[in-house]
Each structure stands twice: as C-alpha cells, then as structure tokens.
Design an enzyme around this catalytic site. Structure first.
Site, PDB file in Angstrom:
ATOM      1  N   ASP A 193      -4.971  -1.915  -3.537  1.00  6.34           N
ATOM      2  CA  ASP A 193      -5.913  -1.436  -4.634  1.00  6.34           C
ATOM      3  C   ASP A 193      -6.666  -2.621  -5.177  1.00  6.34           C
ATOM      4  OD1 ASP A 193      -3.703  -2.633  -6.225  1.00  6.34           O
ATOM      5  OD2 ASP A 193      -3.437  -0.973  -7.313  1.00  6.34           O
ATOM      6  N   ASN A 249     -34.518  24.895  24.480  1.00 10.58           N
ATOM      7  CA  ASN A 249     -33.411  24.276  25.479  1.00 10.58           C
ATOM      8  C   ASN A 249     -32.093  25.223  25.658  1.00 10.58           C
ATOM      9  OD1 ASN A 249     -32.983  23.600  22.699  1.00 10.58           O
ATOM     10  ND2 ASN A 249     -31.747  22.041  23.435  1.00 10.58           N
ATOM     11  N   ALA A 285     -53.179  25.585  23.945  1.00 14.93           N
ATOM     12  CA  ALA A 285     -52.455  25.876  22.485  1.00 14.93           C
ATOM     13  C   ALA A 285     -51.880  27.376  22.705  1.00 14.93           C
ATOM     14  CB  ALA A 285     -53.432  25.948  21.367  1.00 14.93           C
ATOM     15  N   ALA A 292       0.855  -1.457   0.014  1.00 15.32           N
ATOM     16  CA  ALA A 292       0.035   0.036  -0.078  1.00 15.32           C
ATOM     17  C   ALA A 292       0.694   1.286   0.118  1.00 15.32           C
ATOM     18  CB  ALA A 292      -0.988  -0.027   1.346  1.00 15.32           C
ATOM     19  N   ALA A 293       1.933   1.233  -0.432  1.00 12.90           N
ATOM     20  CA  ALA A 293       3.144   2.176  -0.436  1.00 12.90           C
ATOM     21  C   ALA A 293       2.953   3.393  -1.722  1.00 12.90           C
ATOM     22  CB  ALA A 293       4.443   1.583  -0.160  1.00 12.90           C
ATOM     23  N   ARG A 335      -2.504   7.986 -11.172  1.00  9.28           N
ATOM     24  CA  ARG A 335      -3.830   8.332 -11.932  1.00  9.28           C
ATOM     25  C   ARG A 335      -5.229   8.605 -11.003  1.00  9.28           C
ATOM     26  NH1 ARG A 335      -3.008   2.839 -14.882  1.00  9.28           N
ATOM     27  NH2 ARG A 335      -1.867   2.260 -12.835  1.00  9.28           N
ATOM     28  N   ASN A 375      -2.299 -11.525 -14.680  1.00  8.51           N
ATOM     29  CA  ASN A 375      -1.581 -11.660 -13.495  1.00  8.51           C
ATOM     30  C   ASN A 375      -2.510 -10.881 -12.324  1.00  8.51           C
ATOM     31  OD1 ASN A 375      -0.109 -11.988 -11.029  1.00  8.51           O
ATOM     32  ND2 ASN A 375       1.196 -10.383 -11.653  1.00  8.51           N
ATOM     33  N   ALA A 430     -49.108  19.551  17.889  1.00  9.42           N
ATOM     34  CA  ALA A 430     -48.149  20.164  16.682  1.00  9.42           C
ATOM     35  C   ALA A 430     -47.493  21.454  16.746  1.00  9.42           C
ATOM     36  CB  ALA A 430     -49.276  20.392  15.392  1.00  9.42           C
TER      37      ALA A 430
HETATM   38  C1  UD1 Z   1       1.211  -5.054 -10.615  1.00  9.84           C
HETATM   39  C2  UD1 Z   1       1.817  -6.280 -11.194  1.00  9.84           C
HETATM   40  C3  UD1 Z   1       1.138  -6.812 -12.434  1.00  9.84           C
HETATM   41  C4  UD1 Z   1      -0.498  -6.963 -12.195  1.00  9.84           C
HETATM   42  C5  UD1 Z   1      -1.140  -5.877 -11.387  1.00  9.84           C
HETATM   43  C6  UD1 Z   1      -2.330  -6.468 -10.711  1.00  9.84           C
HETATM   44  C7  UD1 Z   1       4.292  -5.986 -10.740  1.00  9.84           C
HETATM   45  C8  UD1 Z   1       5.722  -5.654 -11.337  1.00  9.84           C
HETATM   46  N1  UD1 Z   1       3.179  -6.037 -11.567  1.00  9.84           N
HETATM   47  O1  UD1 Z   1       1.344  -3.940 -11.537  1.00  9.84           O
HETATM   48  O2  UD1 Z   1       1.622  -7.870 -13.114  1.00  9.84           O
HETATM   49  O3  UD1 Z   1      -0.918  -7.459 -13.139  1.00  9.84           O
HETATM   50  O4  UD1 Z   1      -0.236  -5.491 -10.119  1.00  9.84           O
HETATM   51  O5  UD1 Z   1      -3.105  -5.618 -10.189  1.00  9.84           O
HETATM   52  O6  UD1 Z   1       4.205  -6.418  -9.800  1.00  9.84           O
HETATM   53  N2  UD1 Z   1       3.362  -0.889  -4.551  1.00  9.84           N
HETATM   54  C9  UD1 Z   1       4.230  -0.639  -3.274  1.00  9.84           C
HETATM   55  N3  UD1 Z   1       5.560  -0.253  -3.234  1.00  9.84           N
HETATM   56  C10 UD1 Z   1       6.228  -0.070  -4.646  1.00  9.84           C
HETATM   57  C11 UD1 Z   1       5.213  -0.592  -5.585  1.00  9.84           C
HETATM   58  C12 UD1 Z   1       3.890  -0.758  -5.557  1.00  9.84           C
HETATM   59  O7  UD1 Z   1       3.798  -0.604  -2.045  1.00  9.84           O
HETATM   60  O8  UD1 Z   1       7.310   0.276  -4.570  1.00  9.84           O
HETATM   61  C13 UD1 Z   1       2.145  -1.220  -4.093  1.00  9.84           C
HETATM   62  C14 UD1 Z   1       1.173  -0.358  -4.699  1.00  9.84           C
HETATM   63  O9  UD1 Z   1       0.847   0.745  -3.600  1.00  9.84           O
HETATM   64  C15 UD1 Z   1      -0.034  -1.303  -5.054  1.00  9.84           C
HETATM   65  C16 UD1 Z   1       0.639  -2.414  -5.386  1.00  9.84           C
HETATM   66  O10 UD1 Z   1       1.812  -2.504  -4.932  1.00  9.84           O
HETATM   67  O11 UD1 Z   1      -1.006  -1.362  -4.122  1.00  9.84           O
HETATM   68  C17 UD1 Z   1       0.897  -2.781  -7.031  1.00  9.84           C
HETATM   69  O12 UD1 Z   1       1.745  -1.788  -7.414  1.00  9.84           O
HETATM   70  P1  UD1 Z   1       1.118  -1.159  -8.797  1.00  9.84           P
HETATM   71  O13 UD1 Z   1       2.122  -0.036  -9.299  1.00  9.84           O
HETATM   72  O14 UD1 Z   1      -0.336  -0.772  -8.869  1.00  9.84           O
HETATM   73  O15 UD1 Z   1       1.462  -2.330  -9.974  1.00  9.84           O
HETATM   74  P2  UD1 Z   1       0.671  -2.705 -11.223  1.00  9.84           P
HETATM   75  O16 UD1 Z   1       1.205  -1.600 -12.084  1.00  9.84           O
HETATM   76  O17 UD1 Z   1      -0.884  -2.708 -11.102  1.00  9.84           O
HETATM   77 CA    CA Z   2      -2.449  -1.524  -9.639  1.00  7.13          CA
END
Ligand code: UD1
Ligand code: CA
Length: 451
Positions: free
Chosen positions: A102, A384, A421, A9-10, A15, A169, A378
């Site tokens: 995400d 208050n 009333a 979640a980093a 976008r 994936n 009514a």
């Molecule tokens: C990634 C996968 C892709 C897959 C997709 C599905 C890789 C290289 N690719 O791509 O094959 O189809 O997810 O959703 O893994 N994050 C970190 N630290 C980082 C980078 C990312 O915590 O340094 C976290 C992001 O916040 C996110 C998750 O990892 O929650 C996925 O990263 P994101 O950049 O969204 O990868 P995708 O391009 O979606």
């Molecule tokens: Ca993603």
C-alpha cells in the site's frame, strides 16, 4: 551483498470500503501492488516474496509470474507477516528489505539507498523515516537526546505529546538477515493481540544496537493508501512522476495534469501531447507525433510524425505519417500503412490500409485489405457480416471507391477499378473497370492506367 525483499500485502484494507482487495486497486491501469514489485526489481533479480492473505487467490492471479507468494492465513500483524516468508528466504540473502503493497510510490532508488545504508553500518536494521506535517496515521519515531532512534509508537497508542512528533515511520525497512530471522520469532504480542514489526526497534535498542534512519526527502514517496482519497493522491503523484520523466526526455505536454500515461507506455522525442490524452497499456509512440486533445490510445503502436485528434485507438498499428481524426475509431487489428489519411467519423477493424490510402469521411472498413493509394469515398461501408459469419473485402491498388458504396463481402475490387456513387457491390469488380448501380454491374473498361 545479496538482497531479498518481502512485500506485505495480506491486509484487507477495510477503509477502502471495497470488494476488491486494497492492493489490487488500480493506479494508472496497474494494480497498486505491481508498482511495489517494479521498484523491487530495480534492486534485485530475484522475484520478491509477497505475503498474501485477504482474497489471496485474486491477488496472486493479478501479479502471477512477477512474485513468489507466501500465504499468511490470519493477519496477526506486520512482524507475523514477515515471519511467514522465513522458509522461502532464510539463507538466501545477507539483507532483507521489507516494504508494503500500500506504499506504491516508494521508488527503486529509495530501496537501493536503504539497502546500501544497511550494508555500510554495523547495526542490525535501517528504516525509512520522513518529516511531514500531515502525519497520515503513521507511527511516530521516538529519539533520545543524541537523536538516536529509540522506538516507534503507533498513532493509536501514542500520548498527546508523542502525536505531535512529525518524524514518521514510513514502514519500509532493511535488516541484517541473520538478525531478523533470529529475532522475529521473539517479537512480543501487542495489547491489541498483534505482532508489530516495529517492536524489532525496541529489541535492537535494548540489546545496545544501533538503528539507522534514512530520511526520505521526496514526500510523494510516502503516500500510503488506506482510503480512496489516498488512492486519488497516489494516482496524481504517479501521474506527475511518469509525465515528468517523459518531459525530461523530450516530450511536450501542453497540460501535464490533464495527460494520462500508463507506466508501460513509451514515447519518442518531440512528440506533443494535447490535454485529455490517455495513453494506455502497451502503447508505443514514435518521434514528432501530435496526439490529442481528447484522445484515448490503448495497446497501439504509433510510428513517427503521426497526427491524431479526438480519436479512440485500440490494439492498432500506425506506420509513419498517418493522420487520424477528428472522431476516428480504430479497433483491434487495424493496420494503417505509411501516409494513410483517415478523416472524421471513420471506423476500421481488422483491416490493412495500404500506403497513401485515404478514407476521409463517414466510413466503416472491417476485415478488409486495401492496396496502396486507394481512395475510399464518403460513406463507404464494408458489409462484412451476414448475420452469421464475417467475410473479407479486398481492394486493389489505386482503386477509387465512390461515395456511399456498399461492399457486400466477400468481394474483391481490382487494381485501378472504380465504383459509382451509391453502388451496392455484390460481385467482384475486375481491374480497370467501372461498376455502378444496385446491384453494381460493370459498364466500362479503362485502358490500363498503369499507375
Ligand atoms: C504500519 C506501521 C506504522 C507505519 C505505517 C506506514 C506497524 C505496526 N505499523 O502501520 O508504524 O507508520 O505502517 O505505512 O507495522 N499486513 C500484512 N499482514 C498483517 C498486517 C499487515 O500483510 O498481518 C500488511 C498490510 O496489508 C499492509 C502493510 O502490511 O500492506 C502495513 O499494514 P497496515 O495495517 O496498513 O499498517 P499501518 O497501520 O499502516
Ligand atoms: Ca498502511
């Protein structure tokens, strides 16, 4: 088999075009990340390790107490993100699950299946894959002539031919823990300068080990959120999932797509929800109720057989057989006992209405305590607030408050008392008495009516 889970979640979520970190954007009242944590809690007792980086403090605060946090100072890719959790998770489990914040629709059941698959095959990793027409920018799964997983190629790096592949994936993995910690530090840097978790597949395959795919059939689960268009899709899918669960347990929805139930709400059997009903926060609803249309209920406890039409309820308590509306407003601390009737244009705040009391039209009760079977005429208002402080009003059992009475608090109306009333009541009215006028004075005492 012991399991530990990493939730990534980093990332920034560029976008989304938002000041709020992507994983904190709400879906039905809860941050996206909360759903991933819930799913993980279905497969393990231990709190998941959440990798935070972008706006780390805000993310930590939003789900504090529900996770362990590991900071990834620089977002160098998904393999790098997981590697940060090694100090927390090494030697803690046989299997490490990895998912992303995400991907809020991934269910606990799916994580369980993935972990189970990993436990029962000999290879070092398993991964979720899905067959979908809309590729959503996901990595494509490359297989050999026997259908065995060979590699994952990111959309941006894929050839024209590879882009046509529809096996995707999902981004959720289960690893043999020892193998993961041994191999993560060896992941090579990509041409973009990042460390991809997907490189682990190449590494396993080139070492002659098998990577096990688990096919996801519910395509709602693969809704990943990268833009606000995806956020709306994820919200609609979560709404479908929650509503379906309640319908299957005995709740009627006239129009499920116009019914919004947050994840922590509970509902009893044979309750009917009309369109444009929003049930939020920690709301609980009993059996046989009818709610809506056009009703918002937040953090409120509703008993059995209550009826609420076109009203707004916040932090209130309704016992059984209460009916409200149209156009009622309950605010914090409103408590309506059994059988209370509240008609149109009423507002109640921090007040108790005793069993069977009625408040039919255009009234405000604030900081008031009403006994049983009080009739509020009514236009009755509790005055208050004197501009500086709030004051209480007490109304005894069976009292009859005449239309347009102003109750200037603090004031006590005795049992069986009546006001005329338009009375402006500035002093207490004893029981069994009638008070009228401005300011109101007692003009008659009744025999104790006893009721
Ligand atoms: C990634 C996968 C892709 C897959 C997709 C599905 C890789 C290289 N690719 O791509 O094959 O189809 O997810 O959703 O893994 N994050 C970190 N630290 C980082 C980078 C990312 O915590 O340094 C976290 C992001 O916040 C996110 C998750 O990892 O929650 C996925 O990263 P994101 O950049 O969204 O990868 P995708 O391009 O979606
Ligand atoms: Ca993603």
């Amino acid at each position: 088999m012991s399991i530990q889970t990493v939730i990534m979640a980093a990332g920034k979520g560029t976008r989304m075009h938002s000041d709020l970190p992507k994983v904190l954007h709400p879906i039905l009242g809860k941050p996206m990340l909360w759903y991933s944590i819930q799913a993980v809690r279905e497969v393990q007792d231990a709190l998941p390790a959440v990798v935070i980086g972008h706006q780390a403090e805000a993310v930590r605060q939003a789900v504090d107490g529900l996770a362990r946090f590991v900071v990834q100072e620089k977002q160098d890719g998904t393999a790098h993100a997981v590697l940060q959790t090694r100090t927390v998770l090494e030697n803690q489990a046989d299997i490490i699950l990895v998912t992303s914040a995400d991907m809020p629709l991934i269910s606990g059941e799916t994580l369980q299946t993935l972990a189970e698959t990993q436990r029962t095959h000999s290879g070092p990793m398993s991964l979720l894959v899905a067959e979908a027409q809309d590729a959503r920018g996901f990595g494509r799964i490359l297989r050999d002539e026997n259908g065995m997983v060979q590699a994952i190629v990111e959309e941006t790096d894929a050839t024209q031919e590879q882009r046509a592949i529809r096996l995707l994936n999902v981004g959720v993995y289960a690893f043999d823990a020892a193998w993961l910690w041994e191999n993560l530090p060896r992941v090579p840097v990509s041409p973009k300068g990042e460390y991809y978790i997907t490189s682990l597949i190449d590494m396993a395959v080139s070492a002659g080990q098998q990577v096990q795919p688990v096919v996801l059939s519910d395509l709602d689960e693969i809704i990943g959120v990268n833009t606000r268009v995806h956020l709306a899709e994820a919200t609609a899918a979560m709404q479908r999932r929650i509503n379906r669960r309640w319908m299957l347990s005995g709740v009627t929805m006239i129009s499920p797509q116009d019914t919004w139930i947050e994840p922590q709400v509970t509902l009893g059997q044979d309750t009917i929800l009309w369109p444009n009903t929003h049930l939020k926060g920690r709301t609980t609803v009993g059996q046989g109720c009818e709610i809506g249309p056009n009703t918002i209920v937040q953090d409120t406890v509703i008993g059995n057989r209550c009826k609420i039409v076109a009203s707004v309820l916040e932090s209130a308590v309704l016992e059984d057989d209460v009916d409200i509306g149209p156009f009622g407003h309950l605010r914090k601390g409103a408590h309506l006992a059994q059988g209370v009737h509240m008609g149109n244009f009423g507002e109640v705040k921090n007040s108790y209405l005793g069993p069977g009391s009625k408040m039919g039209h255009f009234s405000y009760l604030g900081d008031a305590t009403l006994g049983p079977n009080v009739n509020v005429g009514a236009g009755t208002i509790t005055c208050n607030y004197d501009g500086e402080r709030k004051h209480p009003t007490t109304i005894g059992a069976n009292a009859f408050i005449g239309s347009d009475t102003m109750l200037v608090a603090p004031v006590i109306i005795g049992d069986n008392a009546r006001t005329g009333a338009g009375a402006v009541v500035t002093r207490n009215v004893p029981e069994n008495s009638l008070a009228v006028g401005v300011p109101a004075r007692v003009i008659r005492k009744f025999e104790n009516r006893g009721k």
